[in-house]
Design a protein around this motif. Structure first.
Motif, mmCIF file in Angstrom:
data_model
loop_
_atom_site.group_PDB
_atom_site.id
_atom_site.type_symbol
_atom_site.label_atom_id
_atom_site.label_comp_id
_atom_site.label_asym_id
_atom_site.label_seq_id
_atom_site.Cartn_x
_atom_site.Cartn_y
_atom_site.Cartn_z
ATOM 1 N N ARG A 25 0.848 -1.192 0.000
ATOM 2 C CA ARG A 25 0.000 0.000 0.000
ATOM 3 C C ARG A 25 0.890 1.250 0.000
ATOM 4 O O ARG A 25 2.082 1.174 0.325
ATOM 5 N N GLY A 26 0.313 2.394 -0.351
ATOM 6 C CA GLY A 26 1.130 3.594 -0.378
ATOM 7 C C GLY A 26 0.337 4.862 -0.282
ATOM 8 O O GLY A 26 -0.902 4.870 -0.325
ATOM 9 N N VAL A 27 1.065 5.986 -0.133
ATOM 10 C CA VAL A 27 0.466 7.311 -0.130
ATOM 11 C C VAL A 27 1.182 8.146 -1.182
ATOM 12 O O VAL A 27 2.381 7.981 -1.435
ATOM 13 N N LEU A 28 0.427 9.036 -1.801
ATOM 14 C CA LEU A 28 0.977 9.973 -2.781
ATOM 15 C C LEU A 28 1.250 11.292 -2.079
ATOM 16 O O LEU A 28 0.367 11.848 -1.419
ATOM 17 N N VAL A 29 2.462 11.779 -2.195
ATOM 18 C CA VAL A 29 2.815 13.085 -1.644
ATOM 19 C C VAL A 29 2.831 14.086 -2.796
ATOM 20 O O VAL A 29 3.671 13.999 -3.693
ATOM 21 N N ASP A 30 1.867 14.989 -2.799
ATOM 22 C CA ASP A 30 1.689 16.022 -3.812
ATOM 23 C C ASP A 30 1.249 15.438 -5.145
ATOM 24 O O ASP A 30 1.461 14.252 -5.439
ATOM 25 N N CYS A 31 0.622 16.302 -5.936
ATOM 26 C CA CYS A 31 0.107 15.863 -7.231
ATOM 27 C C CYS A 31 0.190 17.050 -8.189
ATOM 28 O O CYS A 31 -0.819 17.638 -8.561
ATOM 29 N N GLY A 32 1.413 17.362 -8.586
ATOM 30 C CA GLY A 32 1.653 18.496 -9.457
ATOM 31 C C GLY A 32 2.033 18.099 -10.867
ATOM 32 O O GLY A 32 2.656 18.895 -11.584
#
Length: 267
Positions: A25-32
């Motif tokens: 599983r994971g998390v996304l840091v920022d979405c630019g």
């Protein structure tokens, strides 16, 4: 163990995935970045975005949020489950038009610096950074086994709060934005040069090296230079500054530099 997949890092767009290797599983840091690059680089990293549990936003500047709307719409189509929740500091949420656009389509949640929370088995500790945004933060991530990853970009200085949050990490993603001479002699207008070099701007290679020296511990294995300017830096200069600091301290940690247009994965 925590893995870091830097999908893009620089002034044109930022996004990274912190993955818990034990669960996938994971998390996304920022979405630019655009949806195409988000999906393509996540796939190249071997990470299925259906396994994304959250999106964390560091601050409201466009290069960190401009892809949020198209990305969440793409995730909604690609996932059987709901779009993962989006976490942002209250002032960032209030200031960002991009976050406002997704408020009705996904679960947008407030987070506070100094208030840790869990995303699955991964603990997330947000801390203040010093940047000219509505508000800004970095993160310390810890898995169930105590593996720790520090993530800090877009800050003009490292405060005691930041240093405390980044101590004893195994992996450190650290801003190394500009070479001071290149910035001074480069094409930016004087006001922008002053902004970048200010205490609410970005860390230089030399500042990153000094910060790294203050954060060394026996646990540190990997350093990743982040948010390198394409106009005012070179990967070789950032890497030289960080490896020089490690050599000065006779420390064995490895160095990699993230890129604007290429995936960089480290563990």
């Amino acid at each position: 163990m925590l893995l870091l997949h830097v999908l893009a890092s620089g002034s044109k767009g930022n996004a990274a995935i912190v993955e818990d290797a034990s669960t996938g599983r994971g998390v996304l840091v920022d979405c630019g970045i655009c949806k195409r690059d988000l999906f393509a680089r996540a796939a190249a990293a071997g990470f299925d975005l259906a396994r994304l549990d959250a999106i964390l936003i560091t601050h409201d500047h466009a290069d960190h949020v401009k892809g949020l709307g198209v990305a969440t719409r793409g995730l909604a189509k690609a996932r059987a489950a709901a779009v993962p929740p989006v976490y942002a500091l209250g002032p960032v949420r209030a200031a960002s038009a991009e976050i406002a656009k997704v408020e009705g389509a996904c679960d947008v949640r407030d987070m506070r610096c100094g208030a840790s929370f869990g995303i699955g088995p991964v603990g997330v500790h947000p801390f203040h950074t010093s940047h000219d945004a509505a508000a800004s933060c970095g993160f310390r991530f810890e898995d169930a086994d105590g593996d720790a990853l520090g993530y800090v970009t877009d800050t003009g200085v490292l405060t005691d709060e930041v240093r405390d949050a980044l101590r004893e990490v195994r992996m450190l993603a650290l801003e190394s934005n500009h070479d001071e001479r290149m910035l001074r002699e480069g094409p930016y207008p004087w006001a922008l040069k002053q902004r970048v070099a200010s205490d609410r701007g970005h860390l230089s290679n030399a500042q990153a090296a000094d910060a790294l020296l203050s954060l060394l511990s026996p646990r540190l294995e990997q350093v990743v230079g982040m948010h390198l300017s394409e106009n005012n830096n070179l990967p070789s200069l950032a890497a030289r500054a960080l490896t020089g600091a490690l050599a000065q301290a006779e420390h064995s940690a490895r160095v990699a530099c993230a890129a604007q247009h290429l995936l960089v994965s480290v563990r």
